[in-house]
Design an enzyme around this catalytic site. Structure first.
Site, PDB file in Angstrom:
ATOM      1  N   LYS A  77       0.799  -1.239   0.000  1.00 38.80           N
ATOM      2  CA  LYS A  77       0.000   0.000   0.000  1.00 38.80           C
ATOM      3  C   LYS A  77       0.824   1.278   0.000  1.00 38.80           C
ATOM      4  CE  LYS A  77      -3.835  -2.282   2.311  1.00 38.80           C
ATOM      5  NZ  LYS A  77      -4.739  -2.323   3.462  1.00 38.80           N
ATOM      6  N   ASP A 133      -9.487   2.641   2.395  1.00 36.39           N
ATOM      7  CA  ASP A 133      -9.348   2.024   3.726  1.00 36.39           C
ATOM      8  C   ASP A 133      -9.760   2.958   4.852  1.00 36.39           C
ATOM      9  OD1 ASP A 133      -8.358  -0.490   3.069  1.00 36.39           O
ATOM     10  OD2 ASP A 133      -6.264   0.146   3.150  1.00 36.39           O
TER      11      ASP A 133
END
Ligand code: ATR
Length: 306
Positions: A77, A133
């Site tokens: 990420k 997220d």
């Protein structure tokens, strides 16, 4: 079963995928293929184990093959931020990319999701990085633990992609005090420095608190594998000092942390809700349609709880 609505794979089938290492635990294919089937799209969602050293090439390969989009999980990420052709505001604000949308230029010269090009594909394609997220974390904390960040105290374990986003998002929602713990202390320190700079009213410290906190959140990958060490130091921080305990891991559905938390009588939740909400938002970004959240939740629950 939603899978029965899936069109057969043929030469017009389009693809999405999740890249991670490890990846075999991922419930994203079950959840996303259920959502894709409900939207009656001739798409499939795949999972690939990608070594971080090959991430750039793997993203370029998906772009070259006109994939619709990608999800990125541990340990990609943070790495992916530098690899995108464009970054959405969400990826810039949270500093991590968990969703990639491939986009093509339409006749008017405007970038559009590749999923919207049905018949002829555009000549020029770019990758755009998003972060879905951050919102998913606080939504799941509220729904699953009734945890309200404003004015609360929290201990965050982990300062990788997931931990950094969780700490920044909690700070942005006005937690009173954050404690950050990470194997590599320098990474926790860097997150603390960023929080002090961006959210100066939030108190932030490195290490375990000596007093109780409202939330303990595990954002490390410890617990994914059966022989993993515990993600926290039991002797320094007994779990009865945490009001509620959240583990971002959803497989196993009950990690050793959550087992111990239940034994200590704490309110607990695993990462199913976070996975659901980040994935539903990704599907919305790729399709431009409302994601069938309830169906996606049911597919996840079947996949995770059997
Ligand atoms: P993600 O994007 O899912 O956060 P990541 O950026 O690779 O993935 O972060 C993984 C997190 O788990 C990090 O906090 C990492 O600690 P380091 O920053 O010290 O690497 C933590 N982690 C992974 N394996 C660990 C281990 N064996 N012991 C302690 N912490 C570990």
């Amino acid at each position: 079963m939603p899978d029965s609505f899936q069109s057969p794979v043929n030469a017009s089938t389009r693809y999405c995928a999740v890249y991670g290492q490890p990846i075999k635990h991922s419930a994203s294919p079950a959840m996303q293929n259920a959502g894709i089937a409900a939207l009656k799209l001739n798409w499939r969602y795949l999972a690939f184990e990608v070594d971080p050293a090959n991430l750039r090439e793997a993203i370029a390969g998906a772009k070259a093959m006109n994939f619709i989009g990608l999800n990125l999980t541990v340990p990609h990420k943070l790495l992916a931020v530098e690899m995108m052709d464009a970054l959405d505001e969400s990826a810039r604000v949270w500093g991590a990319v968990n969703t990639v949308r491939f986009e093509g230029k339409d006749a008017a010269g405007k970038w559009q999701p590749l999923g919207l090009f049905a018949d002829s594909l555009p000549g020029e394609v770019r990758s755009q990085g998003f972060n879905t997220d951050a919102d998913a974390i606080t939504r799941s904390l509220r729904e699953d633990l009734r945890f309200e960040p404003k004015g609360a105290t929290a201990l965050v374990l982990g300062a990788g992609g997931a931990g950094k986003v969780a700490a920044l998002k909690l700070a942005s929602e006005n937690v009173a005090e954050l404690f950050l713990v990470n194997r590599t202390t320098g990474k926790a320190q860097a997150v603390a420095t960023e929080i002090q700079h961006r959210y100066p009213t939030v108190k932030v410290a490195i290490g375990y608190p000596a007093k109780p906190v409202d939330l303990l959140l595990n954002a490390t990958s410890l617990g994914l594998k059966p022989d993993d060490a515990l993600p926290w130091d039991e002797s320094t921080f007994p779990l009865n000092r945490a009001g509620t305990i959240y583990d971002m891991i959803y497989r196993p559905a009950e990690t050793l942390l959550l087992k111990a938390a239940k034994a200590a009588g704490r309110r607990t939740a695993n990462g199913l809700g976070m996975l659901l909400y980040q994935g539903a938002k990704a599907l919305e970004l790729w399709t431009g349609q409302n994601p069938p959240i309830q169906l996606m939740r049911e597919a996840l629950e079947r996949n995770i709880y059997g």
